[in-house]
Design an enzyme around this catalytic site. Structure first.
Site, PDB file in Angstrom:
ATOM      1  N   GLU A   1      86.927  29.260  -7.237  1.00 31.52           N
ATOM      2  CA  GLU A   1      86.844  27.863  -7.690  1.00 31.52           C
ATOM      3  C   GLU A   1      87.978  27.577  -8.672  1.00 31.52           C
ATOM      4  OE1 GLU A   1      86.430  24.179  -8.736  1.00 31.52           O
ATOM      5  OE2 GLU A   1      85.166  24.963  -7.117  1.00 31.52           O
TER       6      GLU A   1
ATOM      7  N   ALA B   1      78.813  21.708  -3.720  1.00 28.22           N
ATOM      8  CA  ALA B   1      77.541  21.917  -3.038  1.00 28.22           C
ATOM      9  C   ALA B   1      77.708  22.657  -1.712  1.00 28.22           C
ATOM     10  CB  ALA B   1      76.848  20.572  -2.811  1.00 28.22           C
TER      11      ALA B   1
ATOM     12  N   LYS C   1      70.192  22.734   6.126  1.00 31.87           N
ATOM     13  CA  LYS C   1      68.897  22.970   5.497  1.00 31.87           C
ATOM     14  C   LYS C   1      68.027  23.886   6.357  1.00 31.87           C
ATOM     15  CE  LYS C   1      70.694  20.519   2.528  1.00 31.87           C
ATOM     16  NZ  LYS C   1      71.994  20.625   3.186  1.00 31.87           N
TER      17      LYS C   1
ATOM     18  N   GLY D   1      86.104  26.965  -3.038  1.00 30.71           N
ATOM     19  CA  GLY D   1      85.452  25.720  -3.427  1.00 30.71           C
ATOM     20  C   GLY D   1      83.996  25.964  -3.746  1.00 30.71           C
TER      21      GLY D   1
ATOM     22  N   ALA E   1      86.117  25.053   1.558  1.00 33.86           N
ATOM     23  CA  ALA E   1      85.104  24.055   1.179  1.00 33.86           C
ATOM     24  C   ALA E   1      85.580  23.307  -0.055  1.00 33.86           C
ATOM     25  CB  ALA E   1      83.762  24.735   0.928  1.00 33.86           C
TER      26      ALA E   1
ATOM     27  N   HIS F   1      47.953  19.031 -12.736  1.00 38.41           N
ATOM     28  CA  HIS F   1      48.032  20.450 -13.076  1.00 38.41           C
ATOM     29  C   HIS F   1      47.282  21.258 -12.022  1.00 38.41           C
ATOM     30  CE1 HIS F   1      48.104  24.109 -15.489  1.00 38.41           C
ATOM     31  NE2 HIS F   1      46.801  24.258 -15.205  1.00 38.41           N
TER      32      HIS F   1
ATOM     33  N   ASP G   1      81.317   7.537   3.280  1.00 34.53           N
ATOM     34  CA  ASP G   1      82.343   8.480   2.834  1.00 34.53           C
ATOM     35  C   ASP G   1      83.766   7.956   2.994  1.00 34.53           C
ATOM     36  OD1 ASP G   1      80.257  10.149   2.302  1.00 34.53           O
ATOM     37  OD2 ASP G   1      80.780  11.678   3.789  1.00 34.53           O
TER      38      ASP G   1
ATOM     39  N   GLY H   1      74.193  10.019  14.007  1.00 35.08           N
ATOM     40  CA  GLY H   1      73.814  10.860  12.868  1.00 35.08           C
ATOM     41  C   GLY H   1      75.007  11.371  12.100  1.00 35.08           C
TER      42      GLY H   1
END
Length: 466
Positions: A204, A184, A50, A181, A269, A445, A312, A38
């Site tokens: 930032e 996300a 999450k 940072g 980050a 709707h 990555d 993972g």
């Protein structure tokens, strides 16, 4: 020596997905990873964060908005230890499910550190660096991922100055935190810790938070975060971060001004760098570029025949779903199939704070830079019946269309379920949808997704509910 058709070095969302697809296609396959399958995503990133963010969302609703829903209670407590434990338990269970999928698809699993000794051989090393076995494979895919990037001015000690890994398993809730940072990762932790009561300050370097997002989205999120009491410094660089008895002292520079910040913890980050060290790349001559593996994105081959790389470790976009798509494409090309290439212009990006942020395709600014004359459709959730009913009226949908042909160039959402809604727009772009086709597609709707139809209507002067 064990022999395989395909060996995959790394068991993250690129590696294990590639291994499963290879098993489906009949390859004798092995996946090698020293940790649980993972990768960072499942074990220390996407999934456990999450879980934490859901805890924060529930707590935020109960503490700040319960009266709005007619709910009252005498006392509300949060057990930070249990919050962290829930996150770790979920990660562990899903990792075990991945192991089951690997077995189901008849893929061998080796736990150990893999090092290439030739374009066809990999040594498996134990924790002491000793070779325990060697495998031979006709093809090798490198999927070793990435790790948080460090800079000298922010010396990570994993105690006072931490990375995202430590931020997910702190023993207690800090009173204050400086997050360096505002991508996300930084934004998600800023939301999580601020909701639970930590005083959060974001630093930032660029001119806005979530700097790769559309400016309107970034500005809306900054406004929301400031309402929460989060302090934001943009256009700022960290000159030093020094731990001491009273916490960490951070010196930042904004223009000519120097500002001193103090916090219990500092979270670095600021991005990631590829895991290319110690796996034999230099020894066999694999070409690198900016600490990532250079590949031909037609088939993800490196400059060494029979050696491929995905995810990555080959550079941005550093996203789990991109790694998975690359892994499947790479394996199918090796199998002699003719898959469509990964469309890097149609990759969704999601940030799971509240309000959520999701986007795909071009920003308004980028579209104009590319020479397009654009039509913009923007519909606020304040005008959505479903958003009104569920109490989630913050944010909007923004669609960017080419004025000449009406083609959807980009989509940007900030709101309660933005990360779920963006999939519709990914399909729309893949099918070259126009504002007309979106307007004429009947949306149920009441739903939040009606805002997409309405935003397309705004762009073409046909909106009904605004």
């Amino acid at each position: 020596m064990s022999k395989y058709d395909l060996a995959i070095l790394g068991g993250g969302p690129g590696g294990y997905v590639a291994a499963i697809r290879a098993g489906q296609l009949g390859f004798k396959t092995v996946v090698i990873d020293k940790d649980n399958l993972g990768g960072i995503c499942l074990n220390w990133g996407c999934i456990p964060t999450k879980s934490l963010l859901k805890n924060a969302e529930i707590y935020d609703t109960l503490t700040n908005r319960s009266g709005e829903f007619g709910i009252s209670f005498k006392e509300l407590n949060i057990d930070f230890t249990k919050v962290i434990k829930r996150s770790r338990d979920i990660s562990s269970r899903i990792s075990k499910n991945v192991e089951m999928l690997i077995n189901k698809n008849k893929v061998d699993r080796i736990r150990g550190f893999g090092k290439l000794t030739s374009p066809k051989t990999i040594d498996i090393l134990d924790e002491e660096g000793k070779t325990t076995q060697t495998i031979e494979a006709g093809k090798i895919i490198i999927a070793t991922g990435a790790r948080p990037r460090g800079v000298p001015s922010i010396p990570v000690d994993r105690k006072d100055i931490i990375t995202s890994t430590e931020a997910m398993s702190l023993p207690e809730l800090p009173e204050s935190m400086v997050i360096v940072g505002a991508g996300a990762i930084g934004i998600e932790f800023a939301y999580f810790y601020s909701v639970l009561g930590t005083k959060v300050t974001i630093v930032e370097m660029l001119d806005r938070i979530l700097p790769i997002e559309d400016k309107d989205i970034s500005n809306e999120l900054a406004k929301s975060f400031r309402k929460r009491g989060i302090e934001i410094h943009t256009g700022a660089t960290v000159e030093s971060a020094t731990p001491g008895e009273g916490g960490v002292t951070v010196i930042i520079k904004k223009g000519e001004e120097k500002i001193e910040l103090k916090a219990d913890k500092v979270l670095s980050a600021i991005g990631v760098t590829g895991n290319v060290e110690g796996i034999g790349l230099e020894e066999i001559g694999v070409e690198l570029f900016k600490n990532h593996i250079k590949v031909d994105k037609n088939d993800y081959s490196t400059n060494i025949k029979g050696v491929y790389a995905i995810g990555d470790v080959i550079g941005p976009p550093w996203l789990a779903h991109v790694a998975s798509a690359e892994g499947i494409h790479c394996v199918e090309k090796i199998a002699g199939l003719n898959p469509n290439p990964v469309d890097y212009g149609n990759i969704p990006g999601c940030t799971y704070c509240q309000p959520q942020v999701a986007s795909i395709g071009m920003t308004e600014e980028k579209a104009k830079e590319m020479g397009y004359t654009v039509k913009i459709g923007r519909f606020p959730f304040m005008a959505s019946g479903k958003a009104f009913a569920i109490g989630e009226r913050e944010g909007f949908v923004k669609l960017v269309f080419d004025d000449k042909y009406g083609e959807l160039l980009g989509a940007h959402i900030i709101g309660s379920e933005a990360t779920e809604m963006i999939a519709e727009l990914g399909i729309a772009r893949a099918l070259e949808a126009t504002y007309e086709t979106i307007i004429k597609t009947v949306h149920a709707h009441p739903t939040l997704s009606e805002a997409i139809m309405e935003a397309a209507g705004v762009a073409n002067g046909e909106a009904i509910h605004i």
